[in-house]
Design a protein around this motif. Structure first.
Motif, PDB file in Angstrom:
ATOM      1  N   UNK A  88       0.833  -1.202   0.000  1.00 21.04           N
ATOM      2  CA  UNK A  88       0.000   0.000   0.000  1.00 21.04           C
ATOM      3  C   UNK A  88       0.874   1.260   0.000  1.00 21.04           C
ATOM      4  N   UNK A  89       2.008   1.200   0.716  1.00 25.62           N
ATOM      5  CA  UNK A  89       2.903   2.361   0.821  1.00 25.62           C
ATOM      6  C   UNK A  89       3.905   2.458  -0.328  1.00 25.62           C
ATOM      7  N   UNK A  90       4.097   1.341  -1.056  1.00 20.61           N
ATOM      8  CA  UNK A  90       5.185   1.273  -2.042  1.00 20.61           C
ATOM      9  C   UNK A  90       4.807   2.045  -3.315  1.00 20.61           C
ATOM     10  N   UNK A  91       5.531   3.130  -3.584  1.00 22.20           N
ATOM     11  CA  UNK A  91       5.165   3.965  -4.732  1.00 22.20           C
ATOM     12  C   UNK A  91       5.456   3.273  -6.067  1.00 22.20           C
ATOM     13  N   UNK A  92       6.266   2.198  -6.048  1.00 21.12           N
ATOM     14  CA  UNK A  92       6.505   1.435  -7.283  1.00 21.12           C
ATOM     15  C   UNK A  92       5.271   0.624  -7.685  1.00 21.12           C
ATOM     16  N   UNK A  93       4.379   0.392  -6.730  1.00 22.72           N
ATOM     17  CA  UNK A  93       3.139  -0.336  -7.041  1.00 22.72           C
ATOM     18  C   UNK A  93       2.072   0.708  -7.314  1.00 22.72           C
ATOM     19  N   UNK A  94       1.929   1.076  -8.607  1.00 16.19           N
ATOM     20  CA  UNK A  94       1.063   2.204  -8.934  1.00 16.19           C
ATOM     21  C   UNK A  94      -0.403   1.839  -8.763  1.00 16.19           C
ATOM     22  N   UNK A  95      -0.761   0.659  -9.259  1.00 18.39           N
ATOM     23  CA  UNK A  95      -2.153   0.236  -9.063  1.00 18.39           C
ATOM     24  C   UNK A  95      -2.202  -0.659  -7.822  1.00 18.39           C
ATOM     25  N   UNK A  96      -2.980  -0.258  -6.864  1.00 18.84           N
ATOM     26  CA  UNK A  96      -3.055  -0.999  -5.599  1.00 18.84           C
ATOM     27  C   UNK A  96      -4.019  -2.181  -5.725  1.00 18.84           C
ATOM     28  N   UNK A  97      -3.947  -3.064  -4.748  1.00 22.45           N
ATOM     29  CA  UNK A  97      -4.829  -4.232  -4.739  1.00 22.45           C
ATOM     30  C   UNK A  97      -6.205  -3.801  -4.213  1.00 22.45           C
ATOM     31  N   UNK A  98      -7.281  -4.152  -4.938  1.00 24.04           N
ATOM     32  CA  UNK A  98      -8.642  -3.833  -4.475  1.00 24.04           C
ATOM     33  C   UNK A  98      -8.881  -4.506  -3.122  1.00 24.04           C
ATOM     34  N   UNK A  99      -9.580  -3.794  -2.250  1.00 23.82           N
ATOM     35  CA  UNK A  99      -9.852  -4.307  -0.903  1.00 23.82           C
ATOM     36  C   UNK A  99     -10.426  -5.711  -0.897  1.00 23.82           C
ATOM     37  N   UNK A 100     -11.333  -5.982  -1.849  1.00 21.74           N
ATOM     38  CA  UNK A 100     -11.994  -7.298  -1.828  1.00 21.74           C
ATOM     39  C   UNK A 100     -11.071  -8.433  -2.263  1.00 21.74           C
ATOM     40  N   UNK A 101      -9.920  -8.092  -2.824  1.00 21.42           N
ATOM     41  CA  UNK A 101      -8.969  -9.128  -3.254  1.00 21.42           C
ATOM     42  C   UNK A 101      -7.869  -9.383  -2.210  1.00 21.42           C
ATOM     43  N   UNK A 102      -7.878  -8.635  -1.113  1.00 25.46           N
ATOM     44  CA  UNK A 102      -6.852  -8.804  -0.081  1.00 25.46           C
ATOM     45  C   UNK A 102      -7.121 -10.046   0.760  1.00 25.46           C
ATOM     46  N   UNK A 103      -6.103 -10.867   0.912  1.00 25.49           N
ATOM     47  CA  UNK A 103      -6.209 -12.018   1.814  1.00 25.49           C
ATOM     48  C   UNK A 103      -5.013 -11.961   2.758  1.00 25.49           C
TER      49      UNK A 103
END
Ligand code: ZN
Ligand code: ZN
Length: 267
Positions: A88-103
């Protein structure tokens, strides 16, 4: 039949696939989506066959595409809470993981994804958190440990359980010492939360592999501080000192940094 492919291994991007006719598990997503799509296509595979993604840790070379792949194909992403927060904090990951896909997973608590039984275990490294995976499918035990600052007793035990093992052989200590990196970076890499060197990897295999082990893949080789042949030779030499023969007692292969490995059948 279970199969394994590496699509990239090292600081340029890590991505591994375990798959069968009707299930597929991606481990890390540090290769760009477009390139990954091409690699899948080249093997007659499709990215939408991936049912789940496991993440080891939140360094960019392991997660930069995770949000895109998960978002485009609605794939759940498994990682520890600290790793999810790090992504979530990593600026290299531009598109974040949708909340419903988090495990959210915890180390040493087995869980099932499809027909895979997965146990995460702690791996020391200077990321928010880092885990390796022990994955059971039928009678096969596949283990992966990358970005290994140092090996723990638990990791030695896991090496002993593996039929198939992906383990880091990041650098040759002498090449690192004499190489072009600034001193702080050399210290970081060689330190207890950095990366595993060829000799540490070789000794771990020689001392802890059992007759269960069929195939080892050396992963996450440094471009500047290692050579594929040097890593292989170091491992073969140490194994010989212990009366083991690479290619006979078990197979040893080196994963390429940017080129897919071809697929391996895990029986
Ligand atoms: Zn890495
Ligand atoms: Zn890392």
């Amino acid at each position: 039949m279970l199969k394994f492919i590496s699509f990239g291994s090292g600081s340029s991007g890590n991505c591994y696939l375990l798959y069968t006719d009707d299930d597929a598990l991606l481990i890390d997503a540090g290769v760009g989506v477009r390139l990954l799509k091409k690699h899948f296509h080249d093997y007659g595979l499709r990215l939408d066959m991936v049912r789940n993604i496991l993440v080891t840790h939140d360094h960019a070379d392991h997660v930069k595409s995770v949000g895109s792949i998960s978002g485009d194909y609605h794939i759940p992403v498994y990682a520890t809470r600290k790793v999810h927060n790090g992504i979530e904090r990593n600026y290299c990951v531009r598109r974040k993981i949708d909340g419903e896909m988090l495990r959210v997973i915890s180390v040493d608590e087995p869980f099932s994804v499809g027909k895979f039984r997965v146990t995460a275990f702690e791996v020391p490294h200077d990321s928010s958190d880092n885990v390796g995976y022990l994955i059971e499918y039928g009678e096969v035990t596949f283990c992966l440990m990358t970005d290994v600052g140092h090996l723990t007793p638990q990791m030695f035990d896991i090496i002993g359980q593996a039929n198939y093992l992906v383990i880091e052989a990041n650098h040759d200590p002498e090449m690192l010492r004499q190489g072009p990196y600034p001193q702080y970076l050399k210290d970081r890499i060689a330190g207890p939360r950095g990366h595993l060197n060829n000799s540490e990897c070789a000794h771990a295999l020689a001392e802890h592999a059992t007759e269960r082990l069929r195939h080892v893949w050396l992963c996450h080789l440094s471009e500047e501080n290692n050579h594929p042949e040097l890593a292989r030779l170091t491992v073969e030499q140490v194994l010989r000192d212990y009366g083991l023969v690479a290619g006979k007692d078990f197979l040893v292969d080196v994963l390429k940094r940017k080129t897919p490995s071809g697929f391996f059948e895990l029986k």
